[in-house]
Design an enzyme around this catalytic site. Sequence first.
Site, short mmCIF file in Angstrom:
data_model
loop_
_atom_site.label_atom_id
_atom_site.label_comp_id
_atom_site.label_asym_id
_atom_site.label_seq_id
_atom_site.Cartn_x
_atom_site.Cartn_y
_atom_site.Cartn_z
N PRO A 55 0.91 -1.07 0.00
CG PRO A 55 -0.90 -1.49 1.57
CD PRO A 55 0.47 -1.88 1.17
CD GLU A 56 4.87 2.05 -2.60
OE1 GLU A 56 5.50 3.22 -2.98
OE2 GLU A 56 5.72 1.17 -2.53
CE LYS A 101 4.14 5.27 1.78
NZ LYS A 101 5.21 4.56 2.50
NE ARG A 128 17.21 -1.37 7.61
CZ ARG A 128 18.06 -1.30 8.70
NH1 ARG A 128 17.33 -1.86 9.99
NH2 ARG A 128 19.24 -1.06 8.88
#
Length: 257
Positions: A2-3, A51, A247
């Site tokens: 989900p972006e 978001k 990351r």
Amino acid sequence: MPEGDTVFRTARLLDEALAGATATRFDLRVPQAATVDLTGQPIHGVAARGKHLLLRIGDSTLHSHLRMDGAWFVYRPGEKWRHPAFKVRAIVGTAEREAVGVDIAEIEVVPTRDESQLVGHLGPDPLAPDWDAAEAVRRLSADTRSIHVALLDQRNVAGFGNEYAAELLFLRGILPTTPTPEVDTAALIDLGVRTIRANRDRTGRTFTGIDRPGQATWVYGRAGRPCRRCGTRIRRGEQGADPTRERITFWCPSCQR
């Protein structure tokens, strides 16, 4: 993952299903908000900010963040859910529709007047009506960290996640470890805006222009596979201190210098 584009589509789905109706069911299955009941209140609409999802009911806002695994689904009352009940964190129903939040990482209810406490820190959102490209470039350019880390910081630009960061940097030929001051941030932001807006209305996100399984990305999720452009093996590494998968990044050591 989900972006910003996924969250935008989710907000549109929920808005089309719920806006203008009255809440006939309001059930939050999280300890911090389990006693909140907005049944009988009018549903004004649903908006996305980066978001974050903001579902406005009466004088309150139901805020949710999907993180990695969260999702909202819309059903007709009585329709069988496609997921186990123990995963459900929120239910907002009307006489004709029922929105069900599954595996939602963050849920809280605040007065709508206090929404800024939740999203006021966010940078400009390329999918929002008030998108400010100049401000996004200013914020990103002022960041001295690596460009991968800076692009993921929602205080700079709201909506780009790990997949967007990896793919945009590949398309611009930029190593993820490059210090942000050495990057043409205006060009990068321009590409990001055009890409996320193109994906906004697609059911399947794509960066290559091909939406078939396994062919939608250039580098993201393709560690050890040959680069689609030059054949060099795609590499995978970590950037920054984020404890989540945000990351992790991917790049082509030949195409990105």
